[in-house]
Design an enzyme around this catalytic site. Sequence first.
Site, PDB file in Angstrom:
ATOM      1  N   TYR A 143      -5.359  -4.071   7.730  1.00 57.51           N
ATOM      2  CA  TYR A 143      -3.942  -4.146   7.380  1.00 57.51           C
ATOM      3  C   TYR A 143      -3.251  -5.270   8.158  1.00 57.51           C
ATOM      4  O   TYR A 143      -2.514  -6.081   7.589  1.00 57.51           O
ATOM      5  CB  TYR A 143      -3.300  -2.789   7.683  1.00 57.51           C
TER       6      TYR A 143
ATOM      7  N   SER B  76       5.209  -6.557   6.962  1.00 60.42           N
ATOM      8  CA  SER B  76       5.294  -5.383   7.841  1.00 60.42           C
ATOM      9  C   SER B  76       5.521  -5.909   9.255  1.00 60.42           C
ATOM     10  O   SER B  76       5.238  -7.083   9.536  1.00 60.42           O
ATOM     11  CB  SER B  76       3.963  -4.626   7.779  1.00 60.42           C
TER      12      SER B  76
HETATM   13  P1  NAD Z   1       3.351   3.662  -1.364  1.00 61.72           P
HETATM   14  O1  NAD Z   1       1.985   4.212  -1.170  1.00 61.72           O
HETATM   15  O2  NAD Z   1       4.498   4.583  -1.526  1.00 61.72           O
HETATM   16  O3  NAD Z   1       3.356   2.660  -2.601  1.00 61.72           O
HETATM   17  C1  NAD Z   1       2.367   1.698  -2.755  1.00 61.72           C
HETATM   18  C2  NAD Z   1       2.171   1.470  -4.238  1.00 61.72           C
HETATM   19  O4  NAD Z   1       1.145   0.466  -4.379  1.00 61.72           O
HETATM   20  C3  NAD Z   1       1.670   2.734  -4.939  1.00 61.72           C
HETATM   21  O5  NAD Z   1       2.464   3.003  -6.088  1.00 61.72           O
HETATM   22  C4  NAD Z   1       0.242   2.395  -5.289  1.00 61.72           C
HETATM   23  O6  NAD Z   1      -0.205   3.006  -6.505  1.00 61.72           O
HETATM   24  C5  NAD Z   1       0.300   0.880  -5.415  1.00 61.72           C
HETATM   25  N1  NAD Z   1      -1.017   0.298  -5.268  1.00 61.72           N
HETATM   26  C6  NAD Z   1      -1.897   0.505  -4.266  1.00 61.72           C
HETATM   27  N2  NAD Z   1      -3.057  -0.121  -4.511  1.00 61.72           N
HETATM   28  C7  NAD Z   1      -2.906  -0.745  -5.711  1.00 61.72           C
HETATM   29  C8  NAD Z   1      -3.754  -1.537  -6.517  1.00 61.72           C
HETATM   30  N3  NAD Z   1      -5.028  -1.776  -6.173  1.00 61.72           N
HETATM   31  N4  NAD Z   1      -3.280  -2.017  -7.681  1.00 61.72           N
HETATM   32  C9  NAD Z   1      -2.012  -1.735  -8.076  1.00 61.72           C
HETATM   33  N5  NAD Z   1      -1.166  -0.978  -7.359  1.00 61.72           N
HETATM   34  C10 NAD Z   1      -1.615  -0.482  -6.189  1.00 61.72           C
HETATM   35  O7  NAD Z   1       3.577   2.674  -0.151  1.00 61.72           O
HETATM   36  P2  NAD Z   1       4.873   2.009   0.498  1.00 61.72           P
HETATM   37  O8  NAD Z   1       5.026   2.611   1.827  1.00 61.72           O
HETATM   38  O9  NAD Z   1       6.027   1.979  -0.429  1.00 61.72           O
HETATM   39  O10 NAD Z   1       4.312   0.534   0.741  1.00 61.72           O
HETATM   40  C11 NAD Z   1       4.676  -0.557  -0.046  1.00 61.72           C
HETATM   41  C12 NAD Z   1       4.445  -1.839   0.735  1.00 61.72           C
HETATM   42  O11 NAD Z   1       5.237  -1.805   1.917  1.00 61.72           O
HETATM   43  C13 NAD Z   1       2.994  -2.014   1.200  1.00 61.72           C
HETATM   44  O12 NAD Z   1       2.624  -3.375   1.077  1.00 61.72           O
HETATM   45  C14 NAD Z   1       3.046  -1.607   2.650  1.00 61.72           C
HETATM   46  O13 NAD Z   1       2.069  -2.241   3.402  1.00 61.72           O
HETATM   47  C15 NAD Z   1       4.431  -2.094   3.027  1.00 61.72           C
HETATM   48  N6  NAD Z   1       4.964  -1.452   4.218  1.00 61.72           N
HETATM   49  C16 NAD Z   1       5.155  -0.089   4.237  1.00 61.72           C
HETATM   50  C17 NAD Z   1       5.653   0.462   5.401  1.00 61.72           C
HETATM   51  C18 NAD Z   1       5.909   1.932   5.498  1.00 61.72           C
HETATM   52  O14 NAD Z   1       6.175   2.389   6.604  1.00 61.72           O
HETATM   53  N7  NAD Z   1       5.860   2.690   4.428  1.00 61.72           N
HETATM   54  C19 NAD Z   1       5.950  -0.322   6.519  1.00 61.72           C
HETATM   55  C20 NAD Z   1       5.729  -1.681   6.454  1.00 61.72           C
HETATM   56  C21 NAD Z   1       5.243  -2.236   5.284  1.00 61.72           C
END
Ligand code: NAD
Length: 255
Positions: free
Chosen positions: A150, A137
Site C-alpha cells: 500500500y 493517503s
Molecule cells: P472502500 O473499500 O470503501 O472502497 C473502495 C472501492 O474500490 C470499493 O467499492 C471496491 O469495490 C473498489 N475496488 C477495489 N478493488 C477494485 C478493482 N480491482 N477494480 C475495481 N474496483 C475496485 O475504500 P475507501 O476507504 O473508500 O478507499 C478509497 C480510496 O481511498 C482507496 O484508494 C484508499 O487507499 C484511499 N484511502 C482510504 C483511507 C481510509 O481510511 N478509508 C485513507 C487514505 C486513503
Amino acid sequence: MTSGTDHKGDLRGRTALVTGGASGIGRACVLALAAAGAEVHVADLAGPAAEQVAAEVGGIAHVVDLADPAAVNTLPAEVDVLVNNAGLQHVAPLHEFPPDRFELIQRVMVTAPFLLVRRCLPHMYAGGWGRIVNISSVHGLRASAFKAAYVTAKHALEGLSKVAAVEGAPHGVTSNCVSPGYVRTPLVQAQIEAQSLAHGVAETEVVDQVLLDRSPIKRLVEADEVAAIVRWLCGPHAANVTGISIPVDGGWTAN
Ligand code: NAD
C-alpha cells in the site's frame, strides 16, 4: 474555499469518471461531483453497489476489475474529471508479504491510474481543460509497518500525479493528490474489526489508541470531507493548484 457541499453547478456540461465509486470515499466523490453538475461514470468491481450509486445521481455504472489492464479500455476516454480512487489494503510484515497481493495492489492502485490518465488525457488536451484527482493517503507521504504494498503504491501514485501535473499544465489540465488519514469507510471498518479481534480490545480502543494515536484531532475523517476537497480541486478557485498532495488527516502528518 468553495465548499464541496455547495451546488453552484460549475461542473455542468463536464463528464467525470470515479473509480471505486461504489463505496466509501469514491461514492462521496460521485455525489459531490454530481451535485456540482457533472455527469458521473461510476467504475467499480462491485456491480450492484455501483449501479445503485450511479442511479442515485443519474450517472452510468461500469462493472470492471481494474486489476485487469484490458478492463480500462472498456471505460469512457472522453472524461473531463478523472478521480483515481479504487484501492485495497493488505497488512503483513515485509518478510512474509505475499508477492501476489503486492502485485495485485500495484496493478489496481498504480497501473490502472496510469492507464486511465494515459487514456483520458487526449480528450482533456483537446478541450484545453481537465482535472485529475488521485486519492492517495498519508501513506503516500509516510510509511507505516506492515503496509509494504500500500505504501509503495501510494508513493508511486504521488509520482504519477506530479508528472501528469507537469505535462498537463500547458493544456489546462491539473493533477493533484488528496491524502486522507483514517476515513470512516468499509475499508477501515474491516481493519478496526480485525485489530479488535487480534488484540482482544474494544473497537473504540482500536480507533483511539491505534488508528488515531498520532492524530492530534481524535476523530476519524468522514468520506464527504475528502470529497469536498476533491470537488474544490475541480472548481474554479483551484485552477492554479497542481502537482500537490493535500493531507486531510487531522494533523497526522504534522505530528
Ligand atoms: P472502500 O473499500 O470503501 O472502497 C473502495 C472501492 O474500490 C470499493 O467499492 C471496491 O469495490 C473498489 N475496488 C477495489 N478493488 C477494485 C478493482 N480491482 N477494480 C475495481 N474496483 C475496485 O475504500 P475507501 O476507504 O473508500 O478507499 C478509497 C480510496 O481511498 C482507496 O484508494 C484508499 O487507499 C484511499 N484511502 C482510504 C483511507 C481510509 O481510511 N478509508 C485513507 C487514505 C486513503
